[in-house]
Enzyme design. Sequence first.
Site, mmCIF file in Angstrom:
data_model
loop_
_atom_site.group_PDB
_atom_site.id
_atom_site.type_symbol
_atom_site.label_atom_id
_atom_site.label_comp_id
_atom_site.label_asym_id
_atom_site.label_seq_id
_atom_site.Cartn_x
_atom_site.Cartn_y
_atom_site.Cartn_z
ATOM 1 N N LYS A 9 -14.855 5.008 5.789
ATOM 2 C CA LYS A 9 -14.778 4.146 6.862
ATOM 3 C C LYS A 9 -15.306 2.524 6.400
ATOM 4 C CE LYS A 9 -14.713 7.672 10.443
ATOM 5 N NZ LYS A 9 -15.279 7.952 11.667
ATOM 6 N N TYR A 49 -5.482 7.438 15.146
ATOM 7 C CA TYR A 49 -6.316 8.058 16.020
ATOM 8 C C TYR A 49 -5.778 8.387 17.473
ATOM 9 C CZ TYR A 49 -10.744 8.140 13.201
ATOM 10 O OH TYR A 49 -11.789 8.395 12.515
ATOM 11 N N PHE A 57 -14.132 5.664 23.768
ATOM 12 C CA PHE A 57 -14.650 5.115 22.751
ATOM 13 C C PHE A 57 -13.210 4.723 21.805
ATOM 14 C CE2 PHE A 57 -14.994 9.642 21.712
ATOM 15 C CZ PHE A 57 -14.170 9.905 20.513
ATOM 16 N N ARG A 85 -15.811 18.924 5.472
ATOM 17 C CA ARG A 85 -16.381 18.610 6.796
ATOM 18 C C ARG A 85 -17.926 19.024 6.731
ATOM 19 N NH1 ARG A 85 -13.616 16.419 11.209
ATOM 20 N NH2 ARG A 85 -15.305 17.195 12.559
ATOM 21 N N THR A 91 -20.416 14.776 13.490
ATOM 22 C CA THR A 91 -19.939 13.459 14.006
ATOM 23 C C THR A 91 -21.331 12.470 14.016
ATOM 24 O OG1 THR A 91 -18.019 14.588 15.063
ATOM 25 C CG2 THR A 91 -18.411 12.366 15.494
ATOM 26 N N ARG A 102 -23.113 11.969 6.135
ATOM 27 C CA ARG A 102 -23.712 11.295 7.504
ATOM 28 C C ARG A 102 -24.972 11.336 7.732
ATOM 29 N NH1 ARG A 102 -18.369 13.613 10.990
ATOM 30 N NH2 ARG A 102 -17.000 11.799 10.867
ATOM 31 N N ASN A 112 -19.924 6.187 11.321
ATOM 32 C CA ASN A 112 -20.600 7.288 10.569
ATOM 33 C C ASN A 112 -19.869 7.467 9.149
ATOM 34 O OD1 ASN A 112 -18.049 8.198 11.538
ATOM 35 N ND2 ASN A 112 -18.767 9.871 12.820
ATOM 36 N N HIS A 115 -14.336 9.828 7.300
ATOM 37 C CA HIS A 115 -13.519 10.779 7.897
ATOM 38 C C HIS A 115 -13.085 11.974 7.216
ATOM 39 C CE1 HIS A 115 -10.025 12.056 10.671
ATOM 40 N NE2 HIS A 115 -9.294 12.187 9.441
ATOM 41 N N GLU A 126 -2.093 13.452 8.646
ATOM 42 C CA GLU A 126 -2.857 12.460 8.287
ATOM 43 C C GLU A 126 -2.607 12.063 6.611
ATOM 44 O OE1 GLU A 126 -6.945 13.118 11.266
ATOM 45 O OE2 GLU A 126 -7.077 13.524 9.091
HETATM 46 P P1 ADP Z 1 -15.032 13.685 13.625
HETATM 47 O O1 ADP Z 1 -14.912 12.364 13.023
HETATM 48 O O2 ADP Z 1 -16.350 14.265 13.192
HETATM 49 O O3 ADP Z 1 -13.947 14.618 13.325
HETATM 50 P P2 ADP Z 1 -14.123 12.904 16.441
HETATM 51 O O4 ADP Z 1 -12.657 13.553 15.862
HETATM 52 O O5 ADP Z 1 -14.868 13.728 17.468
HETATM 53 O O6 ADP Z 1 -15.403 13.255 15.157
HETATM 54 O O7 ADP Z 1 -14.223 11.342 16.606
HETATM 55 C C1 ADP Z 1 -13.611 10.663 15.622
HETATM 56 C C2 ADP Z 1 -14.431 9.509 15.363
HETATM 57 O O8 ADP Z 1 -14.753 8.867 16.653
HETATM 58 C C3 ADP Z 1 -15.943 9.880 15.048
HETATM 59 O O9 ADP Z 1 -15.843 9.904 13.782
HETATM 60 C C4 ADP Z 1 -16.436 8.519 15.337
HETATM 61 O O10 ADP Z 1 -16.267 7.493 14.574
HETATM 62 C C5 ADP Z 1 -15.764 8.237 16.706
HETATM 63 N N1 ADP Z 1 -16.648 8.818 17.886
HETATM 64 C C6 ADP Z 1 -16.648 10.193 18.180
HETATM 65 N N2 ADP Z 1 -17.471 10.212 19.496
HETATM 66 C C7 ADP Z 1 -17.974 9.038 19.723
HETATM 67 C C8 ADP Z 1 -18.779 8.710 20.669
HETATM 68 N N3 ADP Z 1 -19.274 9.268 21.521
HETATM 69 N N4 ADP Z 1 -18.730 7.253 20.935
HETATM 70 C C9 ADP Z 1 -18.435 6.561 19.908
HETATM 71 N N5 ADP Z 1 -17.647 6.816 18.740
HETATM 72 C C10 ADP Z 1 -17.409 8.136 18.779
HETATM 73 MG MG MG Z 2 -12.007 14.314 14.319
#
Ligand code: ADP
Ligand code: MG
Length: 139
Positions: A9, A49, A57, A85, A91, A102, A112, A115, A126
Amino acid sequence: MKRTLSIIKPDGVAKDVIGEVIKRIESNQLKIIAMKMLQMTKTQAEGFYAVHKERPFFDSLTDFMASGPIVVMVIEGKNVIDKYRELMGATNFEEAAEGTIRKDFATDIEKNVVHGSDSPETAAFEIAYFFNTFEIASR
Ligand code: ADP
Ligand code: MG
């Protein structure tokens, strides 16, 4: 499906950890079979997304994802979706296991670093979002 989409990212690129992420992929029996650097538009980030569009968010996340260059990769290997993962960690970096990407490099739940696709279906969507078949090597 033994392929996944990985993104370094904008915060990961800004922190100069592209090499660190690649090293962790390559040293865990996973192979990079496509890779490029690009910057998404806000609209492209919203499309990527789209599954999160009802989340509070979403607007902030898509602004962030369009804020700078990213590195997108297709990774191949046995059990690659779960394995990558696992390398990424939770996350929320505060909940991520020791030694994960992370845990080591993220400082924010949104920013973070990486992805990774979460299922074969999302991986297929994707990968096709960023690469056509001619851009993916067979190794
Ligand atoms: P992951 O990337 O671990 O699969 P998610 O798919 O749940 O997580 O969320 C996508 C992305 O959205 C996360 O990697 C993070 O950048 C952002 N995100 C997730 N939860 C939050 C939150 N509570 N507040 C702000 N950003 C968030
Ligand atoms: Mg995700």
